[in-house]
Design an enzyme around this catalytic site. Sequence first.
Site: not given
Length: 308
Positions: A86, A89
């Site tokens: 991600c 993230c």
Amino acid sequence: MRRAANEAGSGSLCGEVGLPRGLRGGRAGDMSLSGRLVVPLVVSVLLCCGAPRADGRRSDVRVITDENWTELLEGEWMIEFYAPWCPACQNLQPEWESFAEWGEDLEVNVGKVDVTEQTGLSGRFIITALPSIYHCKDGEFRRYQGPRTKKDFINFISEKEWKNIEPVSSWFGPGSVLMSSMSALFRLSMYIRTCHNYFIEDLGLPVWGSYTVFALVTLLSGLLLGLCMIFVADCLCPSKRRKPQPYSSRKPLPEFSQPLKKVVEEQEADEEDVSEEEMENKEETNKNFAQNAIRQRSVGSSLATDKS
């Protein structure tokens, strides 16, 4: 270190063999200089590799798994749910690591969960977006939806801004029966996926063959579960065999049974009254018939005397 120095010195002596007299002194000086530099270099490398990290009060964020997630139910926690692939993230990681350095001062534990590895926790917390951050205080979970910087995290804990957020309902809490079932369902899905990959990659089955196997297993498990439920139901509530009772075709309805009974009773009473009246009438007719017969006899006898 002494061994390294001796090896360096022996190397310098070996290097001097076969050199001209004019170059022998310079070569020896170079080798002794290199030997002096090797020792400090080796020592510095060893110190760097063996020394603990000193870049913060907490070296790492605590990793939360399916085995130790119950630690979240005690104390105060900030948990991040992330995935390695991600991009959001990845951008959050430096801020999260910096925030973890303040964990000891703020008396808060900072953790993270890799949803690609801990599928049970992603189902237990119903993670639908990444990264997701939760605050936990003595078993009460709240979802953090504010700015995602170190300063905002620190203010969220120090100023107790989490009190303004409504906690997750106990029905949907991570420790509830519903969420435990959801966690088991997520883990089952990952197990099925692993089996599917095993059938295709290791055993060489086609995709439709793997689906056929899962379909048969589903049918058999459903049949077995149904048989088990029927068996349990028969054990708990056994069926009672009763003989059918004969009943008239004109069965009165329950709600009209009482009035009908009264009507029947009245009819029976009327019939009794009528029968009594008939009996009385019969008795009277019999009496009259007997009297008439006696009168006729008396009249007949009187006529016979007159004729004579």
